[in-house]
Design an enzyme around this catalytic site. Structure first.
Site, mmCIF file in Angstrom:
data_model
loop_
_atom_site.group_PDB
_atom_site.id
_atom_site.type_symbol
_atom_site.label_atom_id
_atom_site.label_comp_id
_atom_site.label_asym_id
_atom_site.label_seq_id
_atom_site.Cartn_x
_atom_site.Cartn_y
_atom_site.Cartn_z
ATOM 1 N N GLU A 181 51.577 33.141 31.248
ATOM 2 C CA GLU A 181 52.786 32.340 31.449
ATOM 3 C C GLU A 181 53.231 31.604 30.185
ATOM 4 O O GLU A 181 53.337 30.359 30.178
ATOM 5 C CB GLU A 181 52.579 31.342 32.592
ATOM 6 C CG GLU A 181 52.319 32.029 33.922
ATOM 7 C CD GLU A 181 52.436 31.097 35.118
ATOM 8 O OE1 GLU A 181 52.500 29.875 34.932
ATOM 9 O OE2 GLU A 181 52.460 31.606 36.253
ATOM 10 N N GLU B 121 49.124 36.882 39.659
ATOM 11 C CA GLU B 121 48.884 35.643 40.422
ATOM 12 C C GLU B 121 49.912 35.517 41.532
ATOM 13 O O GLU B 121 51.095 35.799 41.327
ATOM 14 C CB GLU B 121 49.030 34.378 39.555
ATOM 15 C CG GLU B 121 47.909 34.118 38.612
ATOM 16 C CD GLU B 121 48.096 32.819 37.834
ATOM 17 O OE1 GLU B 121 48.783 31.894 38.326
ATOM 18 O OE2 GLU B 121 47.575 32.746 36.712
#
Ligand code: BGC
Length: 414
Positions: free
Chosen positions: A168, A331
């Site tokens: 991320e 995720e």
């Protein structure tokens, strides 16, 4: 609270050979005692906005075998975890062979249990020496990251099955340089955010090259926050909305933010072996890119995010069509004290994923976040994302009912 009429799906249906069913964690959130990184210092700074320090976390640095046993007991075939750069390179240019040896033992433990290892090389934390040089805003960030990747893969590459260079990266920049709630704690610096984005993109490229040059032959990609964003040009939650891929051309901050948070990373992922999709919720933004206030009555999670499991299906379709490469859901998960809500969330997210796959989206795996209740960054230990509890006193692990549910879904796909 679970919707009373809700019945979870009992089966996922068949998946392609080699499909990864896993759980994800990150070093700083579970290992404990990561004293030599920027997060530890941020947690302990006077007046820190972090709810509580990470401390011993789940002590996974020592209890990793118990973690792998939990994964094996659920019948999963994959585990995503990250390497802690500050353990591997505690001072600039000095590499710790004992730390690399510990990670090698973990990877061997995965092999013994027939668990594929998906290794992330940077999951939010930086060694202190690098933070002191400017962290992701340091002009040498990319070559320094590539050198660390090269050393780590030299020792570990033969045991890696999938690699994520960065986790991320858009969130690293946003939280560190726009919102300031994470290290280095700078707010509103769009120029620094832009520099950080450039450095992180370069680091991804250089890191991936270093990984390719090492032993092992495994797919390499980014683990991206793919926001399921609804933009409202009229600034109201219920007003006309556009998803990020259908946004009309707009001037000003909205486009700047869109370009940096989305386009730069989609572009970076295009040449990769896969794109890692990480989606939790739906975000509503107004014309300046600001999050809109959430109306009363909208169902929420412990993170104060909307409860929107179907966001995963939209994000996966978007990431696949925008990048043109296969998707791994690296995720997806829910923070809740109520495990029945977690079962509902997993069921609805997986149904949305199944629908995307049935429509032809090439999805190669799904990792639930997270294996354990762990250190949730600025929120501390309050949010409970785990399929297993981790007692804060004894650090004993215990699977929750959702672990049994997830195991059943995985078994149904074989
Ligand atoms: C991160 C995890 C985090 C999770 C839940 C992702 O943004 O990669 O580290 O715990 O979301 O907030």
């Amino acid at each position: 609270m679970i919707a009373p009429e809700f019945t979870p799906i009992a089966s996922f249906g068949h998946v392609p050979d080699g499909f990864l069913w896993g759980v994800a964690t990150a070093a700083h959130q579970i290992e404990g005692g990561n004293t030599n990184n920027d997060w530890w210092r941020f947690e302990h700074a006077p007046g820190s906005s972090v709810a509580e320090p990470s401390g011993v976390a789940c002590d996974s640095w020592n209890r990793w075998r118990e973690d792998l046993d939990l994964i094996q007991d659920m019948g999963l075939n994959a585990y995503r975890f990250s390497l802690e750069w500050s353990r591997i390179e505690p001072s600039e240019g000095v590499f710790d062979d004992a730390a690399l040896g510990r990670y090698r033992d973990m990877l061997l433990g995965c092999r013994e249990r027939e668990i594929k290892a998906c290794v992330t090389f940077h999951h939010f934390t930086l060694p202190l020496w690098l933070a002191d040089k400017g962290g992701v805003d340091c002009e040498d960030f990319a070559p320094l990251f590539a050198r660390y990747c090269g050393v780590a893969v030299g020792r570990l590459g033969d045991l890696i099955d999938v690699a994520c260079t960065l986790n991320e990266p858009s969130v690293v920049g946003m939280m560190g340089y726009l919102l300031g709630g994470w290290p280095p704690g700078v707010a509103g610096d769009l120029a620094a955010y832009a520099r950080a984005t450039d450095n992180l993109v370069a680091a991804h490229r250089a890191g991936a090259d270093a990984l390719r040059a090492g032993p092992g032959d495994f797919p390499i990609g980014l683990a991206l926050a793919i926001p399921d964003v609804v933009f409202h040009p009229d600034g109201t939650w219920d007003g006309p909305g556009y998803r990020v891929d259908e946004l009309p051309p707009l001037e000003g901050p909205l486009n700047a933010i869109k370009r940096l948070m989305f386009d730069a990373w989609i572009e970076a992922a295009r040449g990769d072996d896969f794109v890692g999709v990480q989606t939790y919720s739906e975000v509503h933004m107004g014309p300046d890119g600001q999050n809109l206030p959430i109306p009363e009555g909208v169902r929420m999670t412990q993170m104060s995010w909307t409860y929107t499991p179907e966001a995963l299906g939209r994000a996966v379709r978007l990431a696949a069509s925008a990048t043109g490469v296969p998707v791994i859901v690296t995720e997806n998960g829910l923070a809740t004290e109520d495990d029945a809500e977690r079962v509902e969330y997993i069921s609805r997210a997986l149904a949305a994923l199944r629908a995307a796959m049935d429509d032809g989206v090439d999805v190669r795996g799904y990792f639930y976040w997270s294996l354990l209740d762990n250190f949730e960054w600025a929120e501390g230990y309050r949010p409970k994302f785990g399929l297993a509890t981790c007692d804060r006193e004894t650090l004993d692990r215990a699977p929750k009912p959702a672990a049994t549910y997830y195991a059943g879904i995985v078994a149904s796909s074989r």
